[in-house]
Design a protein around this motif. Structure first.
Motif, short mmCIF file in Angstrom:
data_model
loop_
_atom_site.label_atom_id
_atom_site.label_comp_id
_atom_site.label_asym_id
_atom_site.label_seq_id
_atom_site.Cartn_x
_atom_site.Cartn_y
_atom_site.Cartn_z
N UNK A 1 10.63 -15.77 -0.92
CA UNK A 1 9.93 -14.50 -0.92
C UNK A 1 8.45 -14.70 -0.61
N UNK A 2 7.82 -15.66 -1.26
CA UNK A 2 6.39 -15.86 -1.05
C UNK A 2 6.10 -16.33 0.38
N UNK A 3 6.99 -17.12 0.94
CA UNK A 3 6.80 -17.53 2.34
C UNK A 3 6.92 -16.35 3.29
N UNK A 4 7.87 -15.46 3.00
CA UNK A 4 8.04 -14.28 3.84
C UNK A 4 6.82 -13.37 3.75
N UNK A 5 6.28 -13.23 2.58
CA UNK A 5 5.04 -12.46 2.42
C UNK A 5 3.90 -13.09 3.19
N UNK A 6 3.77 -14.41 3.08
CA UNK A 6 2.68 -15.11 3.76
C UNK A 6 2.76 -14.93 5.27
N UNK A 7 3.94 -15.06 5.83
CA UNK A 7 4.10 -14.98 7.28
C UNK A 7 3.92 -13.56 7.80
N UNK A 8 4.35 -12.58 7.06
CA UNK A 8 4.20 -11.21 7.53
C UNK A 8 2.76 -10.72 7.40
N UNK A 9 2.04 -11.19 6.41
CA UNK A 9 0.66 -10.75 6.22
C UNK A 9 -0.35 -11.64 6.96
N UNK A 10 0.06 -12.81 7.36
CA UNK A 10 -0.79 -13.69 8.17
C UNK A 10 0.06 -14.27 9.30
N UNK B 1 1.22 -5.49 9.11
CA UNK B 1 1.60 -4.97 7.81
C UNK B 1 0.56 -4.02 7.25
N UNK B 2 -0.58 -3.94 7.90
CA UNK B 2 -1.62 -3.02 7.47
C UNK B 2 -1.42 -1.60 7.98
N UNK B 3 -0.40 -1.36 8.78
CA UNK B 3 -0.14 -0.02 9.32
C UNK B 3 0.79 0.74 8.38
N UNK B 4 0.74 2.08 8.49
CA UNK B 4 1.70 2.89 7.76
C UNK B 4 3.11 2.63 8.30
N UNK B 5 4.08 2.74 7.42
CA UNK B 5 5.47 2.69 7.85
C UNK B 5 6.03 4.11 7.83
N UNK B 6 7.26 4.28 8.27
CA UNK B 6 7.93 5.56 8.04
C UNK B 6 7.89 5.85 6.54
N UNK B 7 7.87 7.12 6.18
CA UNK B 7 7.74 7.48 4.76
C UNK B 7 8.87 6.91 3.92
#
Length: 576
Positions: free
Chosen positions: A163-172, A201-207
């Motif tokens: 999970x933490x690796x997936x967060x790291x890669x999507x945010x950086x 990941x800084x953009x809005x997603x669908x609601x």
């Protein structure tokens, strides 16, 4: 009136006692469902009376010691940190205070009525004690053990690497070029980023959330439920389970046949439900779990609660928490069948709180989703209106702060579903970090992928440790004098019944506290262990309980149990 309350912190302390006394009164009345809706005039009269009666106490507090004054100020600060009060604005002069446009008399009275026991006065005091320890104040203990809330990582649980690796890669995304990250994680990160506007990941997603994640959720549900179909358009990604639950309760908030809406809630229950029902001015309809049969649930009790409530409200929804919070039971399939048939026959929508579905420890227990059982029952129960909830805060991830979750809405009228979607759209979207966490939960590494072995090792280690702690807590507390403890079949809590001696009940009454609140405060001040009194969850009149998590790491949990044993032994000697 509000100036008196907020300028004099002693009134805050008395307010905590008032809340406790109210809880004690409620527990006596809980044999029948009681409406939570209180008219504004009643609330205002209650607070005016409370503040008037505290005048003398406030005046006396001026002569208190400097230490007590510090403690009182720290309580206001702690309440402010919890979002209850803004202490700085209340230190202004009286004439400034009286000019404030918002006073207790003209705010939403439901905000005054609602309570949330998990973060109540005991937690405020625990925070004060921690600060006192930091300043070198001598106590009979050297740390506070916060067993009041299911905050996994705060209690030492390690994060899952995947999970933490997936967060790291999507945010950086620049890390996608790093050889330090497994290829299966990179593939998942690219899929998520490809579904984001601007690949960020800084953009809005669908609601309702990223479509790629919602489709992963449907695949997860289909695997879990043995192939029963799921539709991604029925999935809404939420900031933990709580916003989803609140959105559905808000949706059904409408009078029917001139009566306010009622929500059937298990007793004991998770205080989110009672707090939200009070905040929305709805009516809470209590149905009791049977402690003598392991907190099971029968149709007869459901029907009793429903029938008695119809005179004061229009019951519209049935809340079921499985595995149970705070009770730790896992419903049998037969139990779930009874509940579904009851809801169908009485035209109730089911709110299935299933956030602990991965936390089943008892070898004779198994988790069954309400959706699966309803589908397997066939017509007409297959068409039962149902909303189920899952969160990344529990299970084996324990990522409480990231705020990830989803709800699946099943068999809702299309027009009503459109209104729900419109309401959710107004909130824009849930956090993208939470959506990534949901992706990690529902789309974990598969056999043969680089991350699979480590993922399985970490997942199994966490669940095995929780199982061991569940058994440890049950075995230890069962040996205490006057305790009655059901096995912890699932979830993350134990909810024992405690026989409190009459002498202790009198001592509690003298302090204006409910007996279980008195017991919990004595435990906190003596041993540093913070628990939640059973009155915060609801309990049958004349019984006393508390909820404790099983989350402290095993060594600390053993220490906690020993401190608990010493405290309870001394408590019984003192008050028996």
């Amino acid at each position: 009136m509000s100036r008196l309350l907020l300028n004099k912190p002693s009134a805050i302390q008395r307010a905590a006692a008032t809340v406790s006394r109210t809880s004690a009164v409620v527990s006596v009345q809980q044999q029948k469902p009681q409406p939570c809706k209180i008219t504004p005039s009643v609330v205002i009269r209650r607070w005016k009376s409370f503040l008037h009666n505290n005048n003398s106490a406030v005046q006396k507090s001026a002569t208190a010691t400097a230490t007590a004054s510090l403690s009182q100020r720290s309580q206001v600060e702690t309440l402010n940190a919890r979002g209850s009060y803004t202490s700085r604005s209340y230190t202004s002069k009286s004439n400034t205070m009286s000019s404030k446009c918002l006073q207790l008399e003209n705010i939403n009275p439901n905000f005054i009525t609602m309570e949330y026991a998990v973060r109540g006065p005991l937690v405020v005091r625990a925070g004060e004690i921690e600060k006192e320890l930091e300043k070198g104040v001598k106590k009979p203990f050297d740390e506070v053990i916060r067993a009041n809330i299911g905050d996994c990582h705060a209690m030492g649980q390690k994060p899952v690497t995947f999970l933490r690796q997936l967060l790291a890669l999507t945010f950086e995304p620049r890390l996608l070029d790093s050889p330090e990250y497994p290829e299966d994680v990179k593939q998942r990160a690219r899929a998520i980023l490809g579904n984001c506007q601007g690949h960020s990941m800084g953009s809005y997603t669908d609601s309702a959330g990223l479509e790629v994640v919602r489709r992963q959720v449907t695949e997860y549900i289909e695997r879990r439920d043995g192939g029963i179909p799921a539709e991604y358009l029925n999935i809404y990604l939420t900031g933990g389970a709580s916003p989803g639950i609140k959105s559905i309760l808000s949706l059904i908030h409408a009078d029917v046949d001139g009566k306010p809406p009622g929500v059937m809630v298990p007793i004991p229950q998770y205080p989110l439900y009672s707090a939200t029902i009070a905040e929305y001015g709805m009516t809470k309809v209590d149905y009791y779990l049977d402690e003598e049969t392991g907190w099971s649930l029968g149709r007869k009790e459901l029907q009793r609660a429903f029938d008695e409530a119809k005179s004061t409200c229009s019951p519209r929804a049935l809340v079921v928490i499985n595995p149970g919070n705070p009770t730790g039971q896992v419903l049998t399939r037969d139990n779930i069948v009874e509940i579904i048939k009851f809801a169908h026959d009485n035209k109730l929508i089911i709110l299935a709180d299933e956030v602990y579905q991965d936390n089943v420890y008892d070898k004779n227990s198994k988790f069954y989703s309400f959706k699966r059982v309803a589908y397997e029952l066939g017509e007409p129960y297959r068409n039962q209106e149902l909303v189920s909830f899952l969160s990344t805060s529990k299970g084996y991830l324990g990522e409480c702060g990231i705020r990830g979750g989803y709800m699946e809405v099943v068999n809702l009228c299309p027009n009503v579903k459109a209104m729900l979607t419109k309401s959710i759209t107004a909130a824009l979207c849930s956090t993208t970090a939470g959506q990534v966490a949901v992706s990690a939960l529902v789309n974990p590494p598969k056999p043969g992928e680089p991350s699979y072995e480590l993922f399985q090792k970490e997942k199994n280690a966490t669940l095995t440790a929780l199982k061991e702690r569940a058994e440890l807590v049950h075995k230890t507390l069962s040996g205490f004098e006057g305790y009655k403890v059901n096995p912890v079949q699932g979830a993350m809590y134990v909810f024992p019944q405690v026989e409190i001696p009459p002498k202790a009940i009198e001592a509690a009454k003298a302090k204006g506290l409910a007996p279980d609140v008195f017991y919990a405060f004595e435990l906190l001040e003596t041993s540093g262990i913070c628990i939640v009194p059973g009155s915060g969850f609801g309990q049958r009149a004349g019984t006393y309980h508390f909820r404790s998590t099983i989350l402290p790491q095993t060594d600390k949990l053993k220490l906690m149990m020993e401190k608990f044993r010493v405290f309870h032994t001394e408590f019984m000697k003192k008050y028996k």
